[in-house]
Design an enzyme around this catalytic site. Structure first.
Site, PDB file in Angstrom:
ATOM      1  CB  SER A 159      -0.875  -0.069   1.368  1.00  0.00           C
ATOM      2  OG  SER A 159      -1.587   1.238   1.415  1.00  0.00           O
ATOM      3  CE1 TYR A 185      -3.918  -2.788   5.027  1.00  0.00           C
ATOM      4  CE2 TYR A 185      -3.445  -0.551   4.674  1.00  0.00           C
ATOM      5  CZ  TYR A 185      -3.871  -1.744   4.133  1.00  0.00           C
ATOM      6  OH  TYR A 185      -3.701  -2.063   2.834  1.00  0.00           O
TER       7      TYR A 185
END
Length: 244
Positions: free
Chosen positions: A136, A149
């Site tokens: 990401s 995350y």
């Protein structure tokens, strides 16, 4: 991206929804035999109807023992996409052990475990292979309440490099794809508020979020021989966000 994966067998985790689901569909359409892994059986049932002939495996990748039982004898795999992930949002001072453990078990530890299973098979067969880890943009930038995350995705950057270094002599390439916000159904629902979206969009030179096909195209490129000299890399799919 139209590529031919005929004669190859691919395994995709997090295959039930979003990027993983569309990756399975693209690989299936490109001739690959696909093993689709998800923890939600209903998603696998509907995906199997869309892509007749795929192999569906229902397992929670956060459970090491269950994953070993489900995938330990998965057989020959030439292409692996580690896409499964959970996004558990908490501010730093409220992060719980459960959130931390669940995030790292699914987002990072499962990548190690599934990749070990697949890579050992490739090496035993003496064949080349390609592994793509879905990371990401937040591996490189911070965003409120995404600390756990983001940490898993940042760790994946080094994991990808280390895997590439150790597996390279076996002709196994390992790369990552780092998307911005992606317009999956979940992405559309969360970022539908224009005021919330503006914070990110103002920093994206192309002025838009990624569509699922943008990420899938990057995955297929890295899986294919067209990226045959690329390993240990992270391919941004973020419209120039990291350039600002």
């Amino acid at each position: 991206m139209q590529l031919n994966f005929s004669g190859l067998r691919a395994l995709v985790t997090g295959a039930g929804k979003g990027i993983g689901r569309d990756t399975v569909k693209a690989l299936h359409a490109s001739g690959a035999s696909v093993v689709a892994v998800s923890r939600t059986d209903a998603d696998l049932v509907s995906l199997s109807k869309e892509c007749p002939g795929i192999e569906a495996v229902c397992v929670d990748l956060g459970n090491w023992e269950a994953t070993e039982q489900a995938l330990g004898r998965v057989g020959a795999v030439d292409l692996l996409v580690n896409n499964a992930a959970v996004v558990l949002m908490q501010p730093f001072l409220e992060i719980t052990k459960e959130t931390f453990d669940r995030s790292f078990n699914v987002n990072l530890r499962s990548v190690v475990q599934v990749s070990q299973i697949v890579a050992r098979g490739m090496i035993a067969r003496g064949v080349p292979g390609s592994i793509v880890n879905i990371s990401s943009m937040v591996a490189h930038v911070t965003y409120p309440n995404l600390i756990t995350y983001s940490s898993t995705k940042s760790a994946m950057t080094m994991l990808t490099k280390a895997m590439a270094m150790e597996l390279g002599p076996h002709k196994i390439r390992v790369n990552a794809v780092n998307p911005t916000v992606v317009m999956t159904p979940m992405g559309k629902a969360y970022w539908s508020d224009p005021h919330k979206a503006k914070v990110i969009l103002d920093r994206i030179p192309l002025g838009r979020f990624a569509e699922v096909e943008n990420v899938v195209d990057a995955i297929l490129f890295l899986l294919s021989d067209r990226s045959g000299m690329t390993t240990g890399s992270a391919l941004p799919v973020e419209g120039g966000f990291l350039a600002t």
